[in-house]
Design a protein around this motif. Structure first.
Motif, mmCIF file in Angstrom:
data_model
loop_
_atom_site.group_PDB
_atom_site.id
_atom_site.type_symbol
_atom_site.label_atom_id
_atom_site.label_comp_id
_atom_site.label_asym_id
_atom_site.label_seq_id
_atom_site.Cartn_x
_atom_site.Cartn_y
_atom_site.Cartn_z
ATOM 1 N N ASN A 19 0.829 -1.206 0.000
ATOM 2 C CA ASN A 19 0.000 0.000 0.000
ATOM 3 C C ASN A 19 0.871 1.266 0.000
ATOM 4 O O ASN A 19 0.696 2.175 0.804
ATOM 5 C CB ASN A 19 -0.950 0.012 1.209
ATOM 6 N N VAL A 20 1.806 1.285 -0.940
ATOM 7 C CA VAL A 20 2.674 2.443 -1.147
ATOM 8 C C VAL A 20 2.405 2.970 -2.556
ATOM 9 O O VAL A 20 2.487 2.189 -3.520
ATOM 10 C CB VAL A 20 4.163 2.059 -1.013
ATOM 11 N N PRO A 21 2.054 4.237 -2.719
ATOM 12 C CA PRO A 21 1.829 4.760 -4.073
ATOM 13 C C PRO A 21 2.995 4.431 -5.000
ATOM 14 O O PRO A 21 4.163 4.562 -4.617
ATOM 15 C CB PRO A 21 1.681 6.267 -3.841
ATOM 16 N N LEU A 22 2.673 4.007 -6.191
ATOM 17 C CA LEU A 22 3.694 3.527 -7.115
ATOM 18 C C LEU A 22 4.774 4.576 -7.366
ATOM 19 O O LEU A 22 5.971 4.248 -7.389
ATOM 20 C CB LEU A 22 3.042 3.103 -8.438
ATOM 21 N N GLN A 23 4.374 5.828 -7.556
ATOM 22 C CA GLN A 23 5.371 6.851 -7.852
ATOM 23 C C GLN A 23 6.323 7.058 -6.679
ATOM 24 O O GLN A 23 7.522 7.274 -6.869
ATOM 25 C CB GLN A 23 4.696 8.178 -8.220
ATOM 26 N N GLN A 24 5.809 6.973 -5.454
ATOM 27 C CA GLN A 24 6.680 7.115 -4.297
ATOM 28 C C GLN A 24 7.648 5.938 -4.199
ATOM 29 O O GLN A 24 8.811 6.100 -3.826
ATOM 30 C CB GLN A 24 5.844 7.258 -3.031
ATOM 31 N N LEU A 25 7.173 4.743 -4.545
ATOM 32 C CA LEU A 25 8.048 3.573 -4.550
ATOM 33 C C LEU A 25 9.145 3.729 -5.600
ATOM 34 O O LEU A 25 10.320 3.434 -5.349
ATOM 35 C CB LEU A 25 7.223 2.319 -4.819
ATOM 36 N N LEU A 26 8.776 4.220 -6.771
ATOM 37 C CA LEU A 26 9.771 4.448 -7.822
ATOM 38 C C LEU A 26 10.767 5.521 -7.407
ATOM 39 O O LEU A 26 11.976 5.395 -7.642
ATOM 40 C CB LEU A 26 9.078 4.845 -9.129
ATOM 41 N N VAL A 145 16.135 19.602 1.302
ATOM 42 C CA VAL A 145 15.253 18.443 1.202
ATOM 43 C C VAL A 145 14.210 18.745 0.130
ATOM 44 O O VAL A 145 13.611 19.820 0.132
ATOM 45 C CB VAL A 145 14.533 18.160 2.531
ATOM 46 N N SER A 146 14.003 17.797 -0.780
ATOM 47 C CA SER A 146 12.960 17.945 -1.793
ATOM 48 C C SER A 146 11.984 16.786 -1.660
ATOM 49 O O SER A 146 12.391 15.641 -1.463
ATOM 50 C CB SER A 146 13.554 17.948 -3.202
ATOM 51 N N ILE A 147 10.707 17.099 -1.790
ATOM 52 C CA ILE A 147 9.671 16.077 -1.682
ATOM 53 C C ILE A 147 8.473 16.498 -2.515
ATOM 54 O O ILE A 147 8.082 17.671 -2.509
ATOM 55 C CB ILE A 147 9.256 15.840 -0.208
ATOM 56 N N GLY A 148 7.897 15.538 -3.238
ATOM 57 C CA GLY A 148 6.681 15.813 -3.988
ATOM 58 C C GLY A 148 6.879 15.702 -5.486
ATOM 59 O O GLY A 148 8.000 15.695 -5.999
ATOM 60 N N GLU A 149 5.746 15.649 -6.196
ATOM 61 C CA GLU A 149 5.734 15.443 -7.635
ATOM 62 C C GLU A 149 4.932 16.523 -8.354
ATOM 63 O O GLU A 149 4.655 16.383 -9.544
ATOM 64 C CB GLU A 149 5.118 14.077 -7.957
ATOM 65 N N GLY A 150 4.571 17.597 -7.654
ATOM 66 C CA GLY A 150 3.663 18.566 -8.240
ATOM 67 C C GLY A 150 4.317 19.557 -9.174
ATOM 68 O O GLY A 150 5.530 19.765 -9.156
ATOM 69 N N ASP A 151 3.475 20.189 -9.984
ATOM 70 C CA ASP A 151 3.953 21.228 -10.897
ATOM 71 C C ASP A 151 4.195 22.556 -10.185
ATOM 72 O O ASP A 151 4.868 23.429 -10.729
ATOM 73 C CB ASP A 151 2.927 21.446 -12.012
ATOM 74 N N LYS A 152 3.630 22.716 -8.984
ATOM 75 C CA LYS A 152 3.843 23.941 -8.203
ATOM 76 C C LYS A 152 5.080 23.740 -7.329
ATOM 77 O O LYS A 152 5.131 22.859 -6.489
ATOM 78 C CB LYS A 152 2.625 24.245 -7.333
ATOM 79 N N ASP A 198 1.220 15.048 -4.599
ATOM 80 C CA ASP A 198 0.989 14.988 -6.043
ATOM 81 C C ASP A 198 0.966 16.368 -6.695
ATOM 82 O O ASP A 198 1.266 16.493 -7.883
ATOM 83 C CB ASP A 198 -0.336 14.283 -6.337
ATOM 84 N N GLN A 199 0.630 17.404 -5.936
ATOM 85 C CA GLN A 199 0.433 18.723 -6.536
ATOM 86 C C GLN A 199 1.555 19.716 -6.249
ATOM 87 O O GLN A 199 1.678 20.719 -6.947
ATOM 88 C CB GLN A 199 -0.896 19.302 -6.049
ATOM 89 N N ILE A 200 2.371 19.442 -5.226
ATOM 90 C CA ILE A 200 3.413 20.391 -4.850
ATOM 91 C C ILE A 200 4.769 19.697 -4.792
ATOM 92 O O ILE A 200 4.889 18.613 -4.211
ATOM 93 C CB ILE A 200 3.114 21.036 -3.482
ATOM 94 N N THR A 201 5.759 20.310 -5.409
ATOM 95 C CA THR A 201 7.145 19.915 -5.190
ATOM 96 C C THR A 201 7.718 20.900 -4.182
ATOM 97 O O THR A 201 7.818 22.095 -4.458
ATOM 98 C CB THR A 201 7.955 19.938 -6.489
ATOM 99 N N LEU A 202 8.051 20.390 -3.018
ATOM 100 C CA LEU A 202 8.451 21.230 -1.897
ATOM 101 C C LEU A 202 9.963 21.153 -1.704
ATOM 102 O O LEU A 202 10.543 20.072 -1.647
ATOM 103 C CB LEU A 202 7.742 20.760 -0.627
ATOM 104 N N SER A 203 10.586 22.315 -1.626
ATOM 105 C CA SER A 203 12.016 22.429 -1.326
ATOM 106 C C SER A 203 12.152 23.051 0.055
ATOM 107 O O SER A 203 11.571 24.098 0.339
ATOM 108 C CB SER A 203 12.706 23.317 -2.369
ATOM 109 N N LEU A 204 12.945 22.418 0.914
ATOM 110 C CA LEU A 204 13.154 22.907 2.274
ATOM 111 C C LEU A 204 14.650 23.030 2.544
ATOM 112 O O LEU A 204 15.403 22.076 2.320
ATOM 113 C CB LEU A 204 12.546 21.943 3.296
ATOM 114 N N VAL A 205 15.075 24.190 3.020
ATOM 115 C CA VAL A 205 16.426 24.358 3.560
ATOM 116 C C VAL A 205 16.244 24.731 5.027
ATOM 117 O O VAL A 205 16.020 25.895 5.358
ATOM 118 C CB VAL A 205 17.228 25.428 2.811
ATOM 119 N N PRO A 206 16.300 23.750 5.923
ATOM 120 C CA PRO A 206 15.958 24.027 7.325
ATOM 121 C C PRO A 206 16.940 24.933 8.049
ATOM 122 O O PRO A 206 16.553 25.588 9.015
ATOM 123 C CB PRO A 206 15.939 22.635 7.961
#
Length: 395
Positions: A19-26, A145-152, A198-206
């Motif tokens: 039960n892991v979204p395919l894109q996250q597994l990839l 840190v980068s996380i997400g697949e979104g166009d925003k 799915d909608q946001i690609t988030l970049s974090l520099v803590p």
């Protein structure tokens, strides 16, 4: 969790079993060919930790599954064994879904603790990307840190200023809670975090300023030359509560080429715990690192977290786009912070971003009081800021 590929396994099948979204597994396995999994190959499955279990008299895989509330197909996938050949005393591996906190937020961060926690998160959630984007004056890594697949594409950073490191804790807590929500399936304030992914690609520099943060939270560095420099800048005082700058006395948020000359002419003319813009724009490796990151990624919006005042600065010289006001009004609504369009200030990260890209940029001043804010405010500040993070999904 590491998983050894067995006959008939595909990424689609593994995604379904665990039960892991395919894109996250990839994304957790960027260096494998999805169409060419080999028997015996090891891949990473996010959201799971493994526990050892010793087979007892009378055990079957079915009873182990039922007693531990773990689906049988997950146990079979994790253990390349014949279920009819179990022997008492054999040890098998049980995959356990992460549904509880794996980090603690009971004290301020140092650069070393931040690094440890980031590596812990990447190990458990390998679909996130962690990279070193630069080094500080003292050669400490600055991480994105980068996380997400979104166009925003949204960027958030913290600890530009040494005595504002509670902002690092806020960013890390959000990252932690975001990942835990993806694993558990529980929404955050009714927001489905898979939709966020799915909608946001988030970049974090803590932590933009690791040297300065460590000076505040650990004390003087071991390097004798740096110790002498810092004490000289601080008039031989070992009280660094007033220190905003990087380790050589340059205010990193006065370093950007957005009317830098104005700030240079009216602020400190030599290294200082605060308010020295440096000898020229982007003279400091930390400031240059952040400029390079923005130029590389071309974010749709940026948020720089600072303390204090419970206000959000959002304009610069009339160059901000029209939608910036709509966004900041929503930030203000969910946080209770007051939007402020213009102040007599230049050369900041947000100022430069708006000037160069004509996109929404924000300086968010968290909490109230005197810096460094007491860590006892952390929970309240986090709850105020959480709404701002989540608003980015809708605006």
């Amino acid at each position: 969790m590491d998983l050894v590929i067995q006959p008939g396994m595909t990424y689609y099948r593994i995604s379904s079993i665990f039960n892991v979204p395919l894109q996250q597994l990839l994304n957790a396995n960027p260096y494998t060919n999805p169409s060419m999994l080999r028997i015996g190959q090891v891949i990473k499955v996010p959201y799971y930790q493994t526990h050892s279990y010793k087979i007892q008299s009378g055990d079957t895989l079915w009873s182990v599954s039922q007693n531990n509330q773990i689906p049988l197909d997950q146990i079979l996938a994790t253990n390349p064994i014949d279920p009819y050949q179990l022997r008492v005393g054999d040890t098998i591996t049980l995959p356990v879904r992460i549904n509880n906190d794996i980090l603690n937020f009971d004290q301020l961060y140092t650069s070393e603790r931040l690094e440890d926690d980031l590596f812990t998160l990447v190990n458990q959630y390998p679909f996130i990307s962690l990279r070193e984007i630069g080094r500080s004056v003292q050669n400490k890594p600055i991480y994105e840190v980068s996380i997400g697949e979104g166009d925003k594409h949204v960027h958030i950073n913290g600890s530009f200023h040494a005595n504002e490191s509670i902002t690092t804790s806020v960013i890390m807590r959000f990252l932690h809670d975001y990942l835990l929500s993806l694993s558990s399936g529980e929404p955050i304030r009714d927001v489905n975090m898979n939709a966020f992914y799915d909608q946001i690609t988030l970049s974090l520099v803590p932590m933009v300023n690791p040297d300065g943060v460590d000076l505040i939270n650990q004390g003087l560095p071991d390097d004798e030359a740096i110790r002498d420099l810092v004490l000289s800048i601080n008039n031989q005082s070992t009280n660094f509560n007033n220190w905003k700058a990087n380790i050589r006395g340059v205010d990193l948020n006065n370093q950007y080429p957005a009317n830098w000359e104005i700030e240079s002419n009216r602020k400190r003319q030599q290294p200082s715990p605060r308010n020295y813009p440096g000898p020229y724009p982007l003279s400091e490796p930390e400031a240059k690192t952040m400029a390079n990151l923005v130029e590389e990624k071309g974010f749709d919006r940026v948020l720089a977290l600072h303390t204090q005042g419970e206000v959000i600065y959002w304009g610069y010289e009339g160059l901000e786009p029209r939608e910036a006001q709509t966004i900041v009004n929503e930030y203000g609504r969910v946080s209770g912070y007051i939007p402020i369009r213009y102040v007599d200030s230049h050369a900041g990260f947000k100022d430069w971003y708006i000037q160069e890209y004509r996109r929404p940029g924000y300086t968010v001043e968290l909490g109230r009081g005197t810096n460094p804010l007491p860590f006892s405010q952390f929970d309240e500040i986090y709850e105020e800021t959480l709404g701002i993070f989540l608003v980015n999904l809708f605006f």
